[in-house]
Scaffold this motif. Structure first.
Motif, PDB file in Angstrom:
ATOM      1  N   GLN A 129      62.152  52.472  21.130  1.00 42.38           N
ATOM      2  CA  GLN A 129      61.785  52.606  22.486  1.00 42.38           C
ATOM      3  C   GLN A 129      60.665  51.853  22.883  1.00 42.38           C
ATOM      4  N   LEU A 130      59.856  51.738  21.942  1.00 40.92           N
ATOM      5  CA  LEU A 130      58.364  51.420  22.166  1.00 40.92           C
ATOM      6  C   LEU A 130      58.277  49.942  21.418  1.00 40.92           C
ATOM      7  N   ASP A 131      59.409  49.366  21.105  1.00 42.66           N
ATOM      8  CA  ASP A 131      59.219  47.930  20.639  1.00 42.66           C
ATOM      9  C   ASP A 131      58.272  47.800  19.484  1.00 42.66           C
ATOM     10  N   ILE A 132      58.200  48.868  18.544  1.00 41.03           N
ATOM     11  CA  ILE A 132      57.405  48.929  17.251  1.00 41.03           C
ATOM     12  C   ILE A 132      58.080  48.160  16.334  1.00 41.03           C
ATOM     13  N   GLU A 133      57.216  47.195  15.511  1.00 45.74           N
ATOM     14  CA  GLU A 133      57.991  46.301  14.531  1.00 45.74           C
ATOM     15  C   GLU A 133      58.445  47.311  13.514  1.00 45.74           C
ATOM     16  N   ALA A 134      59.293  46.684  12.768  1.00 46.62           N
ATOM     17  CA  ALA A 134      60.055  46.970  11.650  1.00 46.62           C
ATOM     18  C   ALA A 134      59.088  47.426  10.098  1.00 46.62           C
ATOM     19  N   GLY A 135      58.173  46.538  10.059  1.00 40.60           N
ATOM     20  CA  GLY A 135      57.101  46.505   8.828  1.00 40.60           C
ATOM     21  C   GLY A 135      56.136  45.780   8.852  1.00 40.60           C
TER      22      GLY A 135
ATOM     23  N   VAL B 214      47.878  48.901  23.509  1.00 37.53           N
ATOM     24  CA  VAL B 214      47.127  50.020  23.063  1.00 37.53           C
ATOM     25  C   VAL B 214      47.758  51.281  23.503  1.00 37.53           C
ATOM     26  N   VAL B 215      48.302  51.395  24.858  1.00 40.53           N
ATOM     27  CA  VAL B 215      49.026  52.734  25.121  1.00 40.53           C
ATOM     28  C   VAL B 215      49.835  53.336  24.016  1.00 40.53           C
ATOM     29  N   ILE B 216      50.616  52.490  23.360  1.00 42.78           N
ATOM     30  CA  ILE B 216      51.788  52.627  22.403  1.00 42.78           C
ATOM     31  C   ILE B 216      51.001  52.868  20.979  1.00 42.78           C
ATOM     32  N   ASP B 217      49.960  52.106  20.753  1.00 43.07           N
ATOM     33  CA  ASP B 217      49.289  52.347  19.397  1.00 43.07           C
ATOM     34  C   ASP B 217      48.469  53.649  19.363  1.00 43.07           C
ATOM     35  N   THR B 218      48.056  53.948  20.423  1.00 36.24           N
ATOM     36  CA  THR B 218      47.041  55.197  20.397  1.00 36.24           C
ATOM     37  C   THR B 218      48.245  56.498  20.631  1.00 36.24           C
ATOM     38  N   GLY B 219      49.298  56.112  21.390  1.00 31.89           N
ATOM     39  CA  GLY B 219      50.270  57.446  21.426  1.00 31.89           C
ATOM     40  C   GLY B 219      50.831  57.723  20.138  1.00 31.89           C
ATOM     41  N   MET B 220      51.049  56.726  19.243  1.00 28.29           N
ATOM     42  CA  MET B 220      51.738  57.031  18.040  1.00 28.29           C
ATOM     43  C   MET B 220      50.686  57.508  17.099  1.00 28.29           C
TER      44      MET B 220
ATOM     45  N   ALA C 246      64.120  60.666  14.831  1.00 27.54           N
ATOM     46  CA  ALA C 246      63.542  60.837  16.266  1.00 27.54           C
ATOM     47  C   ALA C 246      62.519  59.997  16.575  1.00 27.54           C
ATOM     48  N   VAL C 247      61.721  60.026  15.484  1.00 29.69           N
ATOM     49  CA  VAL C 247      60.604  58.916  15.151  1.00 29.69           C
ATOM     50  C   VAL C 247      61.068  57.529  15.070  1.00 29.69           C
ATOM     51  N   LYS C 248      62.239  57.138  14.400  1.00 31.18           N
ATOM     52  CA  LYS C 248      62.565  55.946  14.386  1.00 31.18           C
ATOM     53  C   LYS C 248      63.029  55.567  15.806  1.00 31.18           C
TER      54      LYS C 248
ATOM     55  N   ASN D 153      49.532  53.545  11.411  1.00 33.52           N
ATOM     56  CA  ASN D 153      50.089  55.001  11.326  1.00 33.52           C
ATOM     57  C   ASN D 153      51.736  54.944  11.801  1.00 33.52           C
ATOM     58  N   ALA D 154      51.887  54.360  12.876  1.00 30.38           N
ATOM     59  CA  ALA D 154      53.624  54.117  13.221  1.00 30.38           C
ATOM     60  C   ALA D 154      54.116  53.534  12.311  1.00 30.38           C
ATOM     61  N   LEU D 155      53.952  52.515  11.615  1.00 29.90           N
ATOM     62  CA  LEU D 155      54.538  51.788  10.782  1.00 29.90           C
ATOM     63  C   LEU D 155      54.758  52.557   9.112  1.00 29.90           C
ATOM     64  N   LEU D 156      53.808  53.558   9.022  1.00 34.12           N
ATOM     65  CA  LEU D 156      53.929  54.418   7.873  1.00 34.12           C
ATOM     66  C   LEU D 156      54.726  55.756   7.962  1.00 34.12           C
ATOM     67  N   LEU D 157      54.895  56.059   9.237  1.00 33.77           N
ATOM     68  CA  LEU D 157      55.154  57.542   9.489  1.00 33.77           C
ATOM     69  C   LEU D 157      56.534  58.247   8.981  1.00 33.77           C
ATOM     70  N   GLU D 158      57.665  57.296   9.058  1.00 34.80           N
ATOM     71  CA  GLU D 158      58.700  57.869   8.603  1.00 34.80           C
ATOM     72  C   GLU D 158      58.914  57.933   6.961  1.00 34.80           C
ATOM     73  N   LYS D 159      58.286  57.045   6.502  1.00 31.87           N
ATOM     74  CA  LYS D 159      58.292  56.815   4.734  1.00 31.87           C
ATOM     75  C   LYS D 159      57.273  57.992   4.649  1.00 31.87           C
ATOM     76  N   VAL D 160      56.290  58.462   5.005  1.00 31.70           N
ATOM     77  CA  VAL D 160      55.440  59.319   4.750  1.00 31.70           C
ATOM     78  C   VAL D 160      56.201  60.754   4.960  1.00 31.70           C
ATOM     79  N   ILE D 161      56.790  61.059   5.998  1.00 31.91           N
ATOM     80  CA  ILE D 161      57.584  62.174   5.860  1.00 31.91           C
ATOM     81  C   ILE D 161      58.560  62.250   5.043  1.00 31.91           C
ATOM     82  N   ALA D 162      59.309  61.184   4.805  1.00 39.37           N
ATOM     83  CA  ALA D 162      60.556  61.117   3.742  1.00 39.37           C
ATOM     84  C   ALA D 162      59.742  61.703   2.550  1.00 39.37           C
ATOM     85  N   TYR D 163      58.607  60.911   2.224  1.00 42.52           N
ATOM     86  CA  TYR D 163      57.957  61.353   0.804  1.00 42.52           C
ATOM     87  C   TYR D 163      57.480  62.831   0.710  1.00 42.52           C
TER      88      TYR D 163
END
Length: 356
Positions: free
Chosen positions: A302-308, A151-157, A295-297, A245-255
């Motif tokens: 670091q936070l062990d967030i899944e790839a997709g 929850v710490v990771i999810d809310t922080g992202m 940096a987001v990646k 949000n975390a799983l989408l973030l880099e793709k949205v930034i790139a878009y």
């Protein structure tokens, strides 16, 4: 509670916060101030209209002078939803109680926003109305000390997504920029520390403050399609909002930054500026954009967030079958209009496909 005046208070929370003793502590403070209190602790993650109906019924019986929401974003959003429902039912004759929000997670910023996310028939609906905004926010990171690591990771992202989207949103200003820049620096520095040790008081304070800063920023600047897409997929597959949000973030930034083409639009320049704020390489706009994405990646690694989303156990056939409806839902989301680029449904579908 010396600032709280009245005769009767309603405390809205969930059973976990009640079991941890926080609700009892608030009741004791209220009693010292001469207020009677009644509690409503039936709030679950992603509050729906049924829960609001039960809470509204109790609200009408109590007729509180003061309403206190203590909990995560779901609790505070539910309290807002109850106030909003009462206001819509009774209109001008409704007297809003003094509304106090005490966040026990560091993520949503709901304690300082006009936003509330409510689930209706499986879809997440975003309500936006100044009438719902809390009158007082109390930030105490001790309330976060018992939060599980996930929850710490999810809310922080979620905080990082709020800040990143607010920085490029259509209504961004010098004032929201200042809040975002501070929030982003705090998250990159301190979120890994509390993910490793939630008992780190200094890091916990900073991330809790970052959540509030980002909340004030996006409440004034707006959000974007990262949240729209996250609302739709979270409602469809019952996933944690921050993780979506975390799983989408880099793709949205790139878009938004037009990475596949010129990488030199307004959003790209803004992302590059954030990269500079973090001390990353940004000799050109494209380099800054790529640096911020990297940096987001790195933070996610670091936070062990899944790839997709496929790694979360969602069947690929079910995912593909849901994409078009999710994209249609995201197009209608209240966060989409302030995205720096007006997306098409087909572009949102492409983003969904890229994050499976």
């Amino acid at each position: 509670m010396k600032y709280v005046k009245g005769k009767t208070a309603m405390i809205i929370s969930d059973k976990l916060i009640d079991d941890l003793g926080y609700v009892k502590i608030i009741q004791e403070y209220l009693a010292e101030a001469g207020l009677n209190s009644q509690i409503f602790t039936d709030i679950c993650p992603d509050p729906d209209t049924k829960v609001l109906g039960v809470g509204l019924k109790l609200f009408q019986q109590i007729k509180p002078d003061v309403l206190i929401a203590i909990g995560g974003g779901s609790v505070i959003d539910a309290a807002k939803g109850i106030i909003y429902s009462a206001y819509k039912m009774f209109g001008g004759i409704f007297h809003k109680p003094y509304f106090v929000a005490v966040p026990t997670t560091s993520g949503t910023g709901s304690e300082v926003t006009d936003f509330s996310v409510i689930t209706a028939e499986g879809d997440k609906i975003v309500l936006v109305d100044q009438f719902m905004a809390p009158d007082l926010a109390i930030l105490d990171s001790d309330c976060v000390a018992s939060v599980p690591r996930k929850v710490v990771i999810d809310t922080g992202m979620d905080v990082l997504t709020h800040a990143t989207e607010a920085y490029v949103a259509n209504n961004a200003s010098d004032f929201t920029d200042a809040l975002v820049e501070k929030a982003v620096r705090l998250i990159f520095e301190y979120l890994p520390l509390i993910a490793a040790d939630i008992k780190n008081d200094e890091a916990r304070d900073h991330v809790h403050n970052a959540s509030c800063l980002a909340g004030i920023a996006f409440n004034n600047a707006g959000l974007g399609i990262n949240h729209s897409l996250a609302h739709a997929i979270g409602g469809t597959f019952h996933l944690a909002h921050g993780r979506c949000n975390a799983l989408l973030l880099e793709k949205v930034i790139a878009y938004n930054g037009d990475l596949s083409k010129s990488a030199n639009n307004q959003a790209a320049r803004r992302y590059a500026k954030l990269a500079k704020q973090l001390g990353l390489s940004a000799r050109t706009v494209r380099e800054g954009l790529v640096s911020y994405i990297d940096a987001v990646k790195h933070l996610k690694k670091q936070l062990d967030i899944e790839a997709g989303f496929g790694t979360l156990g969602i069947d690929q056939a079910d995912y593909q079958a849901a994409i078009e409806k999710m994209a249609e839902t995201a197009m209608m989301d209240r966060c989409t209009p302030t995205n720096p680029i007006k997306p098409s449904k087909e572009e949102l579908i492409t983003i969904y496909k890229s994050v499976y």
